[in-house]
Design an enzyme around this catalytic site. Structure first.
Site, PDB file in Angstrom:
ATOM      1  N   ARG A 124     -30.834  17.437  10.284  1.00 50.51           N
ATOM      2  CA  ARG A 124     -29.595  18.042  10.787  1.00 50.51           C
ATOM      3  C   ARG A 124     -28.658  16.957  11.289  1.00 50.51           C
ATOM      4  NH1 ARG A 124     -30.567  21.620  15.258  1.00 50.51           N
ATOM      5  NH2 ARG A 124     -28.493  22.454  14.943  1.00 50.51           N
ATOM      6  N   LYS A 128     -41.564  16.760  19.009  1.00 45.19           N
ATOM      7  CA  LYS A 128     -41.147  17.485  17.796  1.00 45.19           C
ATOM      8  C   LYS A 128     -42.173  17.316  16.682  1.00 45.19           C
ATOM      9  CE  LYS A 128     -37.221  17.893  14.646  1.00 45.19           C
ATOM     10  NZ  LYS A 128     -35.778  17.884  14.551  1.00 45.19           N
ATOM     11  N   ARG A 137     -30.481  20.272  25.323  1.00 42.85           N
ATOM     12  CA  ARG A 137     -31.402  19.297  25.917  1.00 42.85           C
ATOM     13  C   ARG A 137     -31.869  19.781  27.277  1.00 42.85           C
ATOM     14  NH1 ARG A 137     -29.103  13.596  23.926  1.00 42.85           N
ATOM     15  NH2 ARG A 137     -28.697  14.334  21.831  1.00 42.85           N
TER      16      ARG A 137
HETATM   17  C1  BTN Z   1     -34.103  18.382  11.321  1.00 42.38           C
HETATM   18  O1  BTN Z   1     -33.257  17.506  11.440  1.00 42.38           O
HETATM   19  O2  BTN Z   1     -34.836  18.696  12.250  1.00 42.38           O
HETATM   20  C2  BTN Z   1     -34.257  19.106  10.008  1.00 42.38           C
HETATM   21  C3  BTN Z   1     -35.187  18.411   9.082  1.00 42.38           C
HETATM   22  C4  BTN Z   1     -35.390  19.114   7.750  1.00 42.38           C
HETATM   23  C5  BTN Z   1     -36.201  18.285   6.781  1.00 42.38           C
HETATM   24  C6  BTN Z   1     -36.560  19.045   5.546  1.00 42.38           C
HETATM   25  S1  BTN Z   1     -37.796  18.242   4.595  1.00 42.38           S
HETATM   26  C7  BTN Z   1     -37.542  19.360   3.283  1.00 42.38           C
HETATM   27  C8  BTN Z   1     -36.049  19.608   3.190  1.00 42.38           C
HETATM   28  N1  BTN Z   1     -35.408  18.612   2.364  1.00 42.38           N
HETATM   29  C9  BTN Z   1     -34.570  17.850   3.050  1.00 42.38           C
HETATM   30  O3  BTN Z   1     -33.887  16.922   2.567  1.00 42.38           O
HETATM   31  N2  BTN Z   1     -34.559  18.215   4.343  1.00 42.38           N
HETATM   32  C10 BTN Z   1     -35.434  19.344   4.571  1.00 42.38           C
END
Ligand code: BTN
Length: 330
Positions: free
Chosen positions: A122, A188, A323
């Site tokens: 994100r 996390k 947060r």
């Molecule tokens: C975050 O920032 O917390 C979200 C992470 C999401 C990662 C997943 S892995 C599978 C899918 N493909 C990606 O490029 N991102 C999501």
């Protein structure tokens, strides 16, 4: 043969976690020892920790259970046409979007990959995606009722992951952080990135990307800028990756069906049970603006409720970051 295929061949040979000499690997792959050296370097670049011991050869830091469609389907009991297992991809979200542009996909169709070279998190962050140790999965879901129906979607998905960890793997201290992160012991363990767009018929195409740390190799973990953990650190025995992927896929599909039928309201009270910040002081970051208050859970649409100056305000939108109020932890 493309280099990716060579790397896959090499990983398969090394996946048992035993030592293999450069010569034996070269023979098995019909390439020179120098080529093996070069491929080993590439594996390290992909986040795979390969040890080299003179006189013994090469060995993976830990054995890898490679993804296997048959094993995943045996657990999920979903039709074969709903699963696509890939090896090294850019991003499973991008691949799924491209695929759905050119063909009609069933609800809940999933792409899983062993590694991502362009894994997206994100807020434009990178999602560290080393080979063979975690789960990277993207699910397709079309919401008939359109974008308006999507507001609580990421929360429902986060809850589904949390429940699989808590109820099926028996892991304690699993929590969710609005809008969609999953934590174990305040670190996390999983993140969700949903790409949504509106289709011509008014429905919404959702590409639900999920990354779950199962065993995060040390070298890959060094580039993560927040407190993290992985599932295997909380289990007495290493997780069976394919079984877990199958259970998760099945659980996500049933959660998404429930969500589509009855919306987020049915999950709102469950959210409170898992909420990392329930009744705790929080600080919201909305771009340049900061809001301090007391977290009061979520409403039936999935909006975050925060008590500020004696009144409860609703917050929604993907760009809000929540947060702990002391701002030292996420
Ligand atoms: C975050 O920032 O917390 C979200 C992470 C999401 C990662 C997943 S892995 C599978 C899918 N493909 C990606 O490029 N991102 C999501």
């Amino acid at each position: 043969m493309k280099i990716e295929q060579r790397l896959e061949q090499l990983i398969k040979l090394l996946s048992d976690g035993e030592f293999h000499s450069g010569e034996a690997l070269g023979q098995a792959m019909s390439v020179s020892r120098a080529a093996i050296n070069q491929y080993i370097e590439k594996l390290n670049e992909l986040g795979i920790d390969v040890f080299s011991v003179s006189g013994k050869g090469y060995r993976l830091a830990t054995a890898i259970e490679l993804l296997n469609a048959e094993d995943i389907l045996a657990t999920s009991q979903l039709p074969e046409s709903m699963l696509n297992v890939s090896s090294i991809v850019g991003s499973t979200n991008d691949d799924l979007k491209q695929l759905s542009d050119i063909q009609q996909l069933p609800q809940g169709y999933a792409i899983l990959a062993e590694a991502q070279t362009q894994g997206r998190g994100r807020r434009g962050k990178q999602w560290i995606s080393p080979f063979g140790t975690n789960l990277y999965i993207s699910l397709y879901w079309r919401l008939e009722e359109g974008l308006g129906r999507a507001m609580g979607l990421s929360l429902a998905v986060g809850l589904a992951i949390a429940r699989v960890l808590r109820e099926q793997l028996d892991i304690e201290h699993v929590s969710v952080k609005w809008p969609n992160d999953v934590y174990i012991n305040n670190q996390k363990v999983a993140g969700i990135l949903i790409d949504i767009d509106s289709l011509d018929d008014g429905s919404a195409r959702c590409v639900i990307g999920i990354g779950i740390n199962l065993t995060l190799p040390e070298t890959a973990a060094q580039s993560i800028d927040q407190a993290w953990t992985d599932v295997n650190s909380h289990l007495p025995l290493p997780l069976q990756r394919n079984r877990f992927a199958g259970r998760l896929h099945q659980y996500l599909v049933s959660t998404l069906k429930e969500y589509e039928n009855s919306g987020f309201a049915q999950f709102a009270s469950l959210w409170r049970q898992y909420d990392k910040f329930d009744n705790k002081p929080v600080r919201l970051l909305l771009g340049e603006r900061k809001v301090d208050g007391l977290c009061r859970g979520v409403d039936d649409t999935g909006a975050l409720l925060v008590e500020v100056d004696g009144g409860v305000k609703r917050f929604f939108g993907g760009e809000i970051s929540v947060r702990s109020a002391d701002a030292t932890s996420y």
